[in-house]
Write a protein that holds these residues in place. Structure first.
Motif, PDB file in Angstrom:
ATOM      1  N   LYS A  53      -1.118  -7.170  -0.949  1.00 56.30           N
ATOM      2  CA  LYS A  53      -0.354  -6.737  -2.123  1.00 56.30           C
ATOM      3  C   LYS A  53       0.476  -5.494  -1.821  1.00 56.30           C
ATOM      4  O   LYS A  53       1.634  -5.395  -2.215  1.00 56.30           O
ATOM      5  CB  LYS A  53      -1.300  -6.461  -3.293  1.00 56.30           C
ATOM      6  CG  LYS A  53      -1.859  -7.721  -3.914  1.00 56.30           C
ATOM      7  CD  LYS A  53      -2.822  -7.392  -5.036  1.00 56.30           C
ATOM      8  CE  LYS A  53      -3.431  -8.665  -5.614  1.00 56.30           C
ATOM      9  NZ  LYS A  53      -4.422  -8.368  -6.654  1.00 56.30           N
ATOM     10  N   VAL A  56       3.356  -6.432   0.467  1.00 55.19           N
ATOM     11  CA  VAL A  56       4.378  -7.161  -0.291  1.00 55.19           C
ATOM     12  C   VAL A  56       5.182  -6.181  -1.135  1.00 55.19           C
ATOM     13  O   VAL A  56       6.411  -6.282  -1.225  1.00 55.19           O
ATOM     14  CB  VAL A  56       3.741  -8.266  -1.160  1.00 55.19           C
ATOM     15  CG1 VAL A  56       4.726  -8.825  -2.169  1.00 55.19           C
ATOM     16  CG2 VAL A  56       3.213  -9.392  -0.275  1.00 55.19           C
ATOM     17  N   ALA A  57       4.492  -5.203  -1.747  1.00 55.49           N
ATOM     18  CA  ALA A  57       5.200  -4.188  -2.541  1.00 55.49           C
ATOM     19  C   ALA A  57       6.175  -3.406  -1.665  1.00 55.49           C
ATOM     20  O   ALA A  57       7.301  -3.121  -2.082  1.00 55.49           O
ATOM     21  CB  ALA A  57       4.199  -3.243  -3.203  1.00 55.49           C
ATOM     22  N   TYR A  59       7.571  -4.528   1.089  1.00 56.17           N
ATOM     23  CA  TYR A  59       8.622  -5.479   1.454  1.00 56.17           C
ATOM     24  C   TYR A  59       9.642  -5.615   0.321  1.00 56.17           C
ATOM     25  O   TYR A  59      10.849  -5.696   0.559  1.00 56.17           O
ATOM     26  CB  TYR A  59       8.000  -6.842   1.770  1.00 56.17           C
ATOM     27  CG  TYR A  59       9.004  -7.927   2.038  1.00 56.17           C
ATOM     28  CD1 TYR A  59       9.662  -7.998   3.265  1.00 56.17           C
ATOM     29  CD2 TYR A  59       9.301  -8.883   1.079  1.00 56.17           C
ATOM     30  CE1 TYR A  59      10.594  -8.986   3.518  1.00 56.17           C
ATOM     31  CE2 TYR A  59      10.223  -9.880   1.316  1.00 56.17           C
ATOM     32  CZ  TYR A  59      10.870  -9.929   2.532  1.00 56.17           C
ATOM     33  OH  TYR A  59      11.800 -10.910   2.785  1.00 56.17           O
ATOM     34  N   GLU A  60       9.153  -5.622  -0.916  1.00 54.78           N
ATOM     35  CA  GLU A  60      10.020  -5.818  -2.073  1.00 54.78           C
ATOM     36  C   GLU A  60      10.712  -4.535  -2.536  1.00 54.78           C
ATOM     37  O   GLU A  60      11.550  -4.585  -3.434  1.00 54.78           O
ATOM     38  CB  GLU A  60       9.213  -6.430  -3.223  1.00 54.78           C
ATOM     39  CG  GLU A  60       8.777  -7.853  -2.923  1.00 54.78           C
ATOM     40  CD  GLU A  60       7.887  -8.452  -4.001  1.00 54.78           C
ATOM     41  OE1 GLU A  60       7.407  -7.703  -4.882  1.00 54.78           O
ATOM     42  OE2 GLU A  60       7.668  -9.678  -3.948  1.00 54.78           O
ATOM     43  N   GLU A  61      10.373  -3.392  -1.952  1.00 55.59           N
ATOM     44  CA  GLU A  61      11.038  -2.128  -2.300  1.00 55.59           C
ATOM     45  C   GLU A  61      12.512  -2.252  -1.983  1.00 55.59           C
ATOM     46  O   GLU A  61      12.873  -2.535  -0.848  1.00 55.59           O
ATOM     47  CB  GLU A  61      10.476  -0.984  -1.464  1.00 55.59           C
ATOM     48  CG  GLU A  61       9.393  -0.127  -2.028  1.00 55.59           C
ATOM     49  CD  GLU A  61       9.629   0.478  -3.379  1.00 55.59           C
ATOM     50  OE1 GLU A  61      10.542   1.306  -3.551  1.00 55.59           O
ATOM     51  OE2 GLU A  61       8.862   0.128  -4.272  1.00 55.59           O
ATOM     52  N   PRO A  62      13.398  -2.005  -2.952  1.00 60.31           N
ATOM     53  CA  PRO A  62      14.830  -2.101  -2.664  1.00 60.31           C
ATOM     54  C   PRO A  62      15.283  -1.017  -1.680  1.00 60.31           C
ATOM     55  O   PRO A  62      16.067  -1.292  -0.778  1.00 60.31           O
ATOM     56  CB  PRO A  62      15.505  -1.911  -4.021  1.00 60.31           C
ATOM     57  CG  PRO A  62      14.445  -1.475  -4.960  1.00 60.31           C
ATOM     58  CD  PRO A  62      13.116  -1.724  -4.339  1.00 60.31           C
ATOM     59  N   LYS A  64      13.803   1.292   1.087  1.00 59.29           N
ATOM     60  CA  LYS A  64      12.610   1.519   1.906  1.00 59.29           C
ATOM     61  C   LYS A  64      12.336   3.021   2.020  1.00 59.29           C
ATOM     62  O   LYS A  64      13.259   3.812   2.215  1.00 59.29           O
ATOM     63  CB  LYS A  64      12.770   0.912   3.304  1.00 59.29           C
ATOM     64  CG  LYS A  64      13.060  -0.582   3.308  1.00 59.29           C
ATOM     65  CD  LYS A  64      11.910  -1.370   2.725  1.00 59.29           C
ATOM     66  CE  LYS A  64      12.209  -2.852   2.780  1.00 59.29           C
ATOM     67  NZ  LYS A  64      11.989  -3.523   1.525  1.00 59.29           N
TER      68      LYS A  64
END
Length: 129
Positions: A53, A56-57, A59-62, A64
């Motif tokens: 989790k 993934v969070a 990875y999904e950060e617009p 970095k």
């Protein structure tokens, strides 16, 4: 490489390479089993799910973060001093410790008064005087 065969036993290969390979395979199987057991432990304890989790969070950060490690620490709870809820709990704990100490002191005083009261004459004798 020599092949030896007798009537009682099956054919065997007598080669140092074969023995080394057999040991390596046995070691690999042992290590693989330990790895599978460890993976099962991580799955049961929820570690893999939590790590997945958090990754993934990330990875999904617009945008970095500069430090991915700090991001992981923060989301896993390792960066607790920044958590305002924990600071509130620390303050509450300090207040409760103070209250506890005050109650302990009051209790000591009351016990002392009770000890003194046993040596005083009862209220009815005081009125008679």
């Amino acid at each position: 490489m020599a092949l030896h065969k007798t009537a009682e036993e099956p054919a065997t290969v007598s080669s140092p390479c074969y023995a080394t390979a057999a040991i390596t395979v046995a070691h690999y199987k042992s290590a693989n089993l330990k790895g599978e057991q460890f993976q099962g432990y991580l799955e049961k304890s929820g570690v893999l799910d939590t790590l997945t989790k958090v990754l993934v969070a990330l990875y999904e950060e617009p945008e970095k973060p500069n430090s991915a490690l700090d991001f992981l620490k923060h989301h896993l709870g390792a960066a607790t001093p920044e958590n305002p809820e924990i600071e509130l709990l620390r303050l509450e704990l300090a207040e409760m410790k103070e209250t506890y100490e005050a109650i302990v002191e009051e209790n000591k005083k009351m016990k002392t008064k009770e000890k003194l009261a046993q040596y005083e004459p009862p209220q009815e004798e005081k009125r008679a005087e």
